[in-house]
Design an enzyme around this catalytic site. Sequence first.
Site, PDB file in Angstrom:
ATOM      1  N   GLY A  43       0.779  -1.241   0.000  1.00 17.87           N
ATOM      2  CA  GLY A  43       0.000   0.000   0.000  1.00 17.87           C
ATOM      3  C   GLY A  43       0.805   1.283   0.000  1.00 17.87           C
ATOM      4  N   ASP A  99       0.820   3.330   4.495  1.00 19.29           N
ATOM      5  CA  ASP A  99      -0.321   3.959   3.813  1.00 19.29           C
ATOM      6  C   ASP A  99      -1.364   4.477   4.805  1.00 19.29           C
ATOM      7  OD1 ASP A  99      -1.058   1.373   4.539  1.00 19.29           O
ATOM      8  OD2 ASP A  99      -1.879   0.828   2.588  1.00 19.29           O
ATOM      9  N   ASP A 102      -4.769   2.254  11.150  1.00 22.07           N
ATOM     10  CA  ASP A 102      -6.163   1.957  11.434  1.00 22.07           C
ATOM     11  C   ASP A 102      -6.243   1.584  12.919  1.00 22.07           C
ATOM     12  OD1 ASP A 102      -8.832   1.415  10.638  1.00 22.07           O
ATOM     13  OD2 ASP A 102      -8.363  -0.679  10.296  1.00 22.07           O
ATOM     14  N   VAL A 152     -10.954   2.880   2.054  1.00 22.79           N
ATOM     15  CA  VAL A 152     -10.491   3.703   0.934  1.00 22.79           C
ATOM     16  C   VAL A 152      -9.581   2.930  -0.011  1.00 22.79           C
ATOM     17  CG1 VAL A 152     -10.663   5.869   2.245  1.00 22.79           C
ATOM     18  CG2 VAL A 152      -8.495   4.596   2.241  1.00 22.79           C
TER      19      VAL A 152
END
Length: 179
Positions: A43, A99, A102, A152
């Site tokens: 990512g 990236d 979370d 996303v």
Amino acid sequence: MKNDIKTTLVTKEELEQRVKAIGAQITEDYRGKELVLVGVLKGAFMFLGDLARSIEIPLEVDFMAVSSYGHSTVSSGVVKILKDLDLEIEGKDILIVEDIIDTGLTLSYLVNNLKSRGASSVKICTLLDKPERRKVQVEIKYKGFDIPDEFVVGYGIDYAEKYRNYPEVAVLKEETYNK
Ligand code: 5GP
Ligand code: MG
Ligand code: MG
């Protein structure tokens, strides 16, 4: 590809501006240090490419791959090293380039892992942050953008390996997941 996109969260222009600003800050902060950018595959590849070009001091680049979401959109919490570093990092100043943060599980594991190898410093640079979702506290040194708790894609970030080449950070239409 464009037909599958519901909304854009971060535009091309915003990405370009912010990445340049972070690169300039890193240039100042790491002058005279032994900077190694460690990209978390896959990512972070596009972010790392743009970021590295905006940093104006010598640096090394390496990559790690860790297991995270796989093809699902739910975090498993299991971190496994699939590809390790090629470089020795003892005495080096590590900047992990990610990236998205979370839950924070992946990065808190990686920071501890890289510190245990004798790196001089281990810091985090993430393009995106979903602060609402955090399960473990991690210290972020450089951050691109806060985003809401939505799945996303784009600018390196995938859904089932697709959409990494979409040039903006975007949310897919619901029907795209059922294709
Ligand atoms: P965590 O912080 O939960 O351990 O894991 C974060 C990683 O999960 C990110 O680096 C990214 O690879 C993946 N992830 C988190 N949110 C999203 C998202 O919205 N879209 C995609 N494609 N991957 C995500
Ligand atoms: Mg990642
Ligand atoms: Mg993925």
